[in-house]
Design a protein around this motif. Sequence first.
Motif, short mmCIF file in Angstrom:
data_model
loop_
_atom_site.label_atom_id
_atom_site.label_comp_id
_atom_site.label_asym_id
_atom_site.label_seq_id
_atom_site.Cartn_x
_atom_site.Cartn_y
_atom_site.Cartn_z
N VAL A 83 -95.62 61.68 42.51
CA VAL A 83 -96.41 62.55 43.03
C VAL A 83 -97.39 62.25 44.13
O VAL A 83 -97.80 61.18 44.25
N THR A 84 -98.08 63.32 44.80
CA THR A 84 -99.36 63.05 45.45
C THR A 84 -100.38 63.95 44.91
O THR A 84 -100.17 64.87 44.38
N VAL A 85 -101.70 63.41 44.94
CA VAL A 85 -102.65 64.13 44.40
C VAL A 85 -103.67 64.35 45.58
O VAL A 85 -103.91 63.42 46.56
N LYS A 86 -104.51 65.56 45.51
CA LYS A 86 -105.54 65.51 46.41
C LYS A 86 -107.09 65.07 45.65
O LYS A 86 -107.27 65.72 44.57
N GLU A 87 -107.83 64.55 46.61
CA GLU A 87 -109.04 64.08 45.85
C GLU A 87 -110.14 64.09 47.14
O GLU A 87 -109.94 63.32 47.83
N ASN A 88 -111.13 64.77 46.85
CA ASN A 88 -112.23 64.91 47.92
C ASN A 88 -111.63 65.04 49.32
O ASN A 88 -111.62 64.30 50.44
N ASN A 89 -110.49 65.75 49.56
CA ASN A 89 -109.50 66.18 50.78
C ASN A 89 -108.95 65.10 51.12
O ASN A 89 -108.58 65.16 52.38
N TYR A 92 -103.30 61.20 47.86
CA TYR A 92 -102.86 59.74 47.47
C TYR A 92 -101.58 59.97 46.81
O TYR A 92 -101.36 61.07 46.21
N ASP A 93 -100.87 58.82 46.87
CA ASP A 93 -99.70 58.64 45.93
C ASP A 93 -100.16 58.34 44.45
O ASP A 93 -101.27 57.77 44.09
N ALA A 94 -99.37 58.95 43.67
CA ALA A 94 -100.02 58.98 42.26
C ALA A 94 -98.48 59.08 41.33
O ALA A 94 -97.51 59.51 41.77
N VAL A 95 -98.98 58.30 40.21
CA VAL A 95 -97.67 58.78 39.10
C VAL A 95 -98.42 59.89 38.14
O VAL A 95 -99.71 59.72 37.58
N GLU A 96 -97.57 60.87 37.79
CA GLU A 96 -97.96 61.97 36.93
C GLU A 96 -97.08 61.32 35.65
O GLU A 96 -96.02 61.15 35.79
N MET A 97 -97.76 61.30 34.30
CA MET A 97 -97.06 61.08 33.12
C MET A 97 -97.44 62.43 32.36
O MET A 97 -98.37 62.73 32.07
N ARG A 98 -96.30 62.78 32.16
CA ARG A 98 -96.33 64.04 30.89
C ARG A 98 -95.99 63.69 29.75
O ARG A 98 -94.97 63.11 29.52
N PHE A 99 -96.67 63.77 28.77
CA PHE A 99 -96.54 63.29 27.37
C PHE A 99 -96.15 64.34 26.30
O PHE A 99 -96.79 65.50 26.42
N PHE A 100 -95.33 63.94 25.28
CA PHE A 100 -94.78 65.02 24.49
C PHE A 100 -94.85 64.53 23.23
O PHE A 100 -94.54 63.27 22.85
N GLU A 101 -95.52 65.41 22.26
CA GLU A 101 -95.64 64.82 20.85
C GLU A 101 -95.40 65.93 19.87
O GLU A 101 -95.39 67.25 20.42
N VAL A 102 -95.09 65.92 18.52
CA VAL A 102 -94.65 66.88 17.72
C VAL A 102 -96.06 67.70 17.51
O VAL A 102 -97.08 67.10 17.46
N ASP A 103 -95.80 68.95 17.51
CA ASP A 103 -96.80 70.09 17.10
C ASP A 103 -98.22 69.83 18.31
O ASP A 103 -99.13 70.18 18.03
#
Length: 127
Positions: A83-89, A92-103
């Motif tokens: 992904v790309t993220v914005k920080e202070n206008n 940047y290139d970035a990795v988004e990590m989505r976490f999955f856990e029970v409950d």
Amino acid sequence: MEKENIDKIINALKQQAELFLLNADEFYPFGTYINKKGAVIPVGAYFENDKTPSLEIIDLIEKAFNDHLQKGDCKIAAIAIDVTVKENNETYDAVEMRFFEVDKEVYKKYFKYEVKENTVQFFETPQ
């Protein structure tokens, strides 16, 4: 134990992302999970069409992870997305990590990255 598993997942995702980024400058979404025995299992989705939209890949992996969690086959799982993220206008290139856990609700972590000659540096960033 939970923090240890999260760290294992983050490290596995960073290592795989680095391989993709050093060889191709980008990557399709992929994931990994920790099974009941504590082993880290990488997961990818492959289609005959190499132009499959990322959202379809994410959806397929999320469904697989939710199925594994419901069956009790895994402790924790995560998807890595380029992904790309914005920080202070600045963007940047970035990795988004989505976490999955029970409950637990799905939660995300972001890591900006810089590709160097033979390595990729990751920097955790708040979102």
